[in-house]
Design a protein around this motif. Structure first.
Motif, PDB file in Angstrom:
ATOM      1  N   VAL A  58      33.693  40.493  50.442  1.00 46.21           N
ATOM      2  CA  VAL A  58      34.640  41.599  50.529  1.00 46.21           C
ATOM      3  C   VAL A  58      35.265  41.776  49.147  1.00 46.21           C
ATOM      4  O   VAL A  58      35.264  40.847  48.328  1.00 46.21           O
ATOM      5  N   PRO A  59      35.813  42.945  48.854  1.00 46.38           N
ATOM      6  CA  PRO A  59      36.480  43.125  47.557  1.00 46.38           C
ATOM      7  C   PRO A  59      37.715  42.237  47.445  1.00 46.38           C
ATOM      8  O   PRO A  59      38.454  42.059  48.430  1.00 46.38           O
ATOM      9  N   ALA A  60      37.959  41.707  46.273  1.00 47.59           N
ATOM     10  CA  ALA A  60      39.154  40.898  46.050  1.00 47.59           C
ATOM     11  C   ALA A  60      40.389  41.784  46.043  1.00 47.59           C
ATOM     12  O   ALA A  60      40.385  42.889  45.485  1.00 47.59           O
ATOM     13  N   VAL A  61      41.449  41.298  46.675  1.00 41.04           N
ATOM     14  CA  VAL A  61      42.740  41.985  46.643  1.00 41.04           C
ATOM     15  C   VAL A  61      43.434  41.624  45.329  1.00 41.04           C
ATOM     16  O   VAL A  61      43.686  40.450  45.048  1.00 41.04           O
ATOM     17  N   LEU A  62      43.748  42.632  44.523  1.00 42.38           N
ATOM     18  CA  LEU A  62      44.384  42.403  43.231  1.00 42.38           C
ATOM     19  C   LEU A  62      45.895  42.584  43.287  1.00 42.38           C
ATOM     20  O   LEU A  62      46.622  41.917  42.550  1.00 42.38           O
ATOM     21  N   GLU A  63      46.351  43.482  44.161  1.00 42.32           N
ATOM     22  CA  GLU A  63      47.796  43.716  44.263  1.00 42.32           C
ATOM     23  C   GLU A  63      48.088  44.472  45.550  1.00 42.32           C
ATOM     24  O   GLU A  63      47.328  45.341  45.971  1.00 42.32           O
ATOM     25  N   VAL A  64      49.211  44.108  46.159  1.00 41.42           N
ATOM     26  CA  VAL A  64      49.754  44.857  47.299  1.00 41.42           C
ATOM     27  C   VAL A  64      51.221  45.114  46.991  1.00 41.42           C
ATOM     28  O   VAL A  64      51.982  44.175  46.776  1.00 41.42           O
ATOM     29  N   GLU A  65      51.580  46.371  46.954  1.00 39.06           N
ATOM     30  CA  GLU A  65      52.970  46.720  46.650  1.00 39.06           C
ATOM     31  C   GLU A  65      53.354  47.946  47.457  1.00 39.06           C
ATOM     32  O   GLU A  65      52.875  49.057  47.189  1.00 39.06           O
ATOM     33  N   GLY A  66      54.190  47.721  48.481  1.00 39.70           N
ATOM     34  CA  GLY A  66      54.600  48.828  49.326  1.00 39.70           C
ATOM     35  C   GLY A  66      53.392  49.470  49.997  1.00 39.70           C
ATOM     36  O   GLY A  66      52.619  48.820  50.675  1.00 39.70           O
ATOM     37  N   GLY A  67      53.228  50.760  49.749  1.00 40.51           N
ATOM     38  CA  GLY A  67      52.115  51.483  50.341  1.00 40.51           C
ATOM     39  C   GLY A  67      50.907  51.581  49.432  1.00 40.51           C
ATOM     40  O   GLY A  67      50.092  52.502  49.582  1.00 40.51           O
ATOM     41  N   ARG A  68      50.763  50.653  48.497  1.00 41.06           N
ATOM     42  CA  ARG A  68      49.619  50.698  47.577  1.00 41.06           C
ATOM     43  C   ARG A  68      48.838  49.384  47.628  1.00 41.06           C
ATOM     44  O   ARG A  68      49.406  48.300  47.513  1.00 41.06           O
ATOM     45  N   LEU A  69      47.527  49.505  47.784  1.00 49.21           N
ATOM     46  CA  LEU A  69      46.620  48.370  47.755  1.00 49.21           C
ATOM     47  C   LEU A  69      45.655  48.559  46.593  1.00 49.21           C
ATOM     48  O   LEU A  69      45.045  49.620  46.455  1.00 49.21           O
ATOM     49  N   VAL A  70      45.527  47.543  45.750  1.00 49.08           N
ATOM     50  CA  VAL A  70      44.590  47.576  44.629  1.00 49.08           C
ATOM     51  C   VAL A  70      43.546  46.498  44.848  1.00 49.08           C
ATOM     52  O   VAL A  70      43.881  45.328  45.058  1.00 49.08           O
ATOM     53  N   THR A  71      42.274  46.896  44.817  1.00 52.00           N
ATOM     54  CA  THR A  71      41.182  45.948  44.997  1.00 52.00           C
ATOM     55  C   THR A  71      40.164  46.127  43.885  1.00 52.00           C
ATOM     56  O   THR A  71      40.159  47.140  43.177  1.00 52.00           O
ATOM     57  N   GLU A  72      39.308  45.138  43.765  1.00 56.18           N
ATOM     58  CA  GLU A  72      38.249  45.261  42.775  1.00 56.18           C
ATOM     59  C   GLU A  72      37.263  46.344  43.203  1.00 56.18           C
ATOM     60  O   GLU A  72      37.098  46.640  44.392  1.00 56.18           O
ATOM     61  N   LEU A  73      36.597  46.947  42.228  1.00 53.34           N
ATOM     62  CA  LEU A  73      35.584  47.964  42.483  1.00 53.34           C
ATOM     63  C   LEU A  73      34.257  47.292  42.797  1.00 53.34           C
ATOM     64  O   LEU A  73      33.860  46.329  42.132  1.00 53.34           O
ATOM     65  N   VAL A  74      33.572  47.793  43.817  1.00 51.88           N
ATOM     66  CA  VAL A  74      32.242  47.289  44.159  1.00 51.88           C
ATOM     67  C   VAL A  74      31.213  48.121  43.408  1.00 51.88           C
ATOM     68  O   VAL A  74      31.167  49.355  43.539  1.00 51.88           O
ATOM     69  N   ALA A  75      30.387  47.461  42.610  1.00 51.57           N
ATOM     70  CA  ALA A  75      29.359  48.172  41.848  1.00 51.57           C
ATOM     71  C   ALA A  75      28.328  48.777  42.785  1.00 51.57           C
ATOM     72  O   ALA A  75      27.992  48.210  43.825  1.00 51.57           O
ATOM     73  N   GLY A  76      27.827  49.946  42.419  1.00 50.32           N
ATOM     74  CA  GLY A  76      26.849  50.629  43.243  1.00 50.32           C
ATOM     75  C   GLY A  76      25.489  49.963  43.210  1.00 50.32           C
ATOM     76  O   GLY A  76      25.082  49.382  42.199  1.00 50.32           O
ATOM     77  N   GLY A  77      24.796  50.031  44.329  1.00 50.87           N
ATOM     78  CA  GLY A  77      23.458  49.469  44.428  1.00 50.87           C
ATOM     79  C   GLY A  77      22.715  50.123  45.566  1.00 50.87           C
ATOM     80  O   GLY A  77      23.143  51.158  46.094  1.00 50.87           O
ATOM     81  N   ALA A  78      21.593  49.547  45.949  1.00 48.28           N
ATOM     82  CA  ALA A  78      20.774  50.096  47.025  1.00 48.28           C
ATOM     83  C   ALA A  78      20.475  49.012  48.049  1.00 48.28           C
ATOM     84  O   ALA A  78      20.334  47.831  47.693  1.00 48.28           O
ATOM     85  N   PRO A  79      20.395  49.392  49.340  1.00 45.98           N
ATOM     86  CA  PRO A  79      20.069  48.396  50.361  1.00 45.98           C
ATOM     87  C   PRO A  79      18.648  47.880  50.186  1.00 45.98           C
ATOM     88  O   PRO A  79      17.757  48.607  49.745  1.00 45.98           O
ATOM     89  N   SER A  80      18.455  46.620  50.540  1.00 47.04           N
ATOM     90  CA  SER A  80      17.132  46.018  50.495  1.00 47.04           C
ATOM     91  C   SER A  80      16.993  45.069  51.675  1.00 47.04           C
ATOM     92  O   SER A  80      17.992  44.638  52.262  1.00 47.04           O
ATOM     93  N   ALA A  81      15.762  44.738  52.010  1.00 43.13           N
ATOM     94  CA  ALA A  81      15.539  43.815  53.115  1.00 43.13           C
ATOM     95  C   ALA A  81      16.160  42.454  52.819  1.00 43.13           C
ATOM     96  O   ALA A  81      16.728  41.808  53.706  1.00 43.13           O
ATOM     97  N   ARG A  82      16.077  42.015  51.581  1.00 44.53           N
ATOM     98  CA  ARG A  82      16.658  40.719  51.226  1.00 44.53           C
ATOM     99  C   ARG A  82      18.177  40.736  51.386  1.00 44.53           C
ATOM    100  O   ARG A  82      18.765  39.792  51.926  1.00 44.53           O
TER     101      ARG A  82
END
Length: 276
Positions: A58-82
Motif C-alpha cells: 500500500v502507499p506509505a502515509v507521509l502526513e495526516v493533518e486535519g482533512g488532508r492525507l499525503v501519501t507516496e505516489l505509486v509509479a505507473g505500470g502494467a498488470p502481468s501474470a507474475r
C-alpha cells in the motif's frame, strides 16, 4: 495549497475523488487527498494497518493533518501474470494478519468511516453473519428503500438473505484484515507489482475482498485467485458464496448511484439464496 510536507508546491494534477498528484520543489511527487477529517483519519489508519501486515503493498502515509492525507505516489505500470500471482499470495498474507473482531476498525481509526462517498459503520461484533446482516446489508437496504431505488420483490429478496445469513455464510472463519473496497480501480499495477489504494479497512470475511475483486473485473483474476487459494486454501463452496459477498458493494452502489444497480443487487441476492 502552497506547501505540502513543508515544501513549496510546483504543480497539481487532479486525480478525482478529492485527490491530486502534487509536485514539490524538492523534486518529490506525492498524492494529496483533501476531504472530511474523519474520512481522512479512517483512510490513513487503514493504510497503516494494512502496511503493518507486511504483505500486500500500500502507499506509505507521509502526513495526516486535519482533512488532508499525503501519501507516496505509486509509479505507473502494467498488470502481468507474475504480478497477479504475487498479489494473490500477498493478499492472503494480509488477510491472515487478522483483526480484533468482525467489524473492528483499524487501530486508531474512527468507528464512523466511509466506503467511497457512503458512510460505513465499523463496530465489533461476535460473528460474521450477525455483523454482515446488521452493519453491511440492512443499513444500505433501508437507505435504498427510503430513496425508492429498491422496492417490492427486490427488497424482500435482500431481506431474505439477511434473515438466512447464518445458513448462507459457510464455515466459520476468524476475522480477516480486509482492504474493504477492493474493486479493480483500487489495484494499481506498478513496475514493482500491485499496490492497493483507497481502503475502507476493517475486520471482515476474507471472501469479501476476493468477491469485490471479481465484481467489476480485475486483470489476471484467475491467477490472483489460484495463488491466493494455494497460499491460504479457501473453504469449500467459496465460489457459490461470491454473490453473497458482492451484495454489500452492490447495495453501496445503489445508494450512491441510484437504481441502475438495483437489478444487480437483487440478482446477487437470488443467487445467494439459491446457493444456500
Amino acid at each position: 495549497m502552497t506547501t505540502v510536507l513543508g515544501v513549496a508546491v510546483l504543480d497539481r494534477v487532479p486525480l478525482g475523488g478529492g485527490a491530486a498528484r502534487v509536485g514539490l520543489a524538492d523534486g518529490r511527487t506525492v498524492v494529496v487527498k483533501d476531504g472530511d477529517p474523519q474520512a481522512v483519519a479512517a483512510e490513513a489508519a487503514g493504510l497503516r494497518w494494512l502496511a503493518a501486515a507486511g504483505a500486500a503493498a500500500v502507499p506509505a502515509v507521509l502526513e495526516v493533518e486535519g482533512g488532508r492525507l499525503v501519501t507516496e505516489l505509486v509509479a505507473g505500470g502494467a498488470p502481468s501474470a507474475r504480478a497477479a500471482e504475487e498479489l494473490g499470495r500477498a493478499l492472503a498474507g494480509t488477510h491472515a494478519a487478522g483483526a480484533a473482531a468482525f467489524g473492528a476498525p483499524p487501530p486508531g481509526g474512527p468507528g464512523d468511516a466511509r466506503i467511497g462517498a457512503a458512510p460505513m459503520r465499523n463496530a465489533p461484533a461476535p460473528s460474521w453473519p450477525e455483523w454482515y446482516a446488521a452493519d453491511r446489508v440492512l443499513p444500505y437496504l433501508r437507505t435504498a428503500c427510503d430513496a425508492g431505488t429498491l422496492t417490492g420483490g427486490a427488497a424482500r429478496e435482500i431481506e431474505a438473505v439477511a434473515d438466512r445469513l447464518p445458513d448462507l455464510a459457510g464455515p466459520a472463519e476468524p476475522p480477516a484484515r480486509l482492504h474493504g473496497d477492493l474493486w479493480s480501480g483500487n489495484v494499481l499495477w506498478s513496475p514493482d507489482g500491485a499496490v492497493l489504494i483507497d481502503p475502507a479497512a476493517h475486520g471482515g470475511h476474507r471472501e469479501t475482498d476476493l468477491a469485490m475483486l471479481a465484481l467489476f473485473g480485475c486483470p489476471h483474476l484467475p491467477t490472483v485467485l489460484a495463488a491466493y487459494d494455494e497460499a491460504a486454501p479457501l473453504a469449500a463452496g467459496w465460489r457459490d458464496r461470491v454473490p453473497l459477498h458482492q451484495l454489500f458493494p452492490l447495495l453501496v452502489h445503489v445508494v450512491l448511484f441510484g437504481g441502475g444497480y438495483a437489478a444487480q443487487a437483487a440478482s446477487a441476492a437470488r443467487a445467494a439464496l439459491r446457493a444456500g
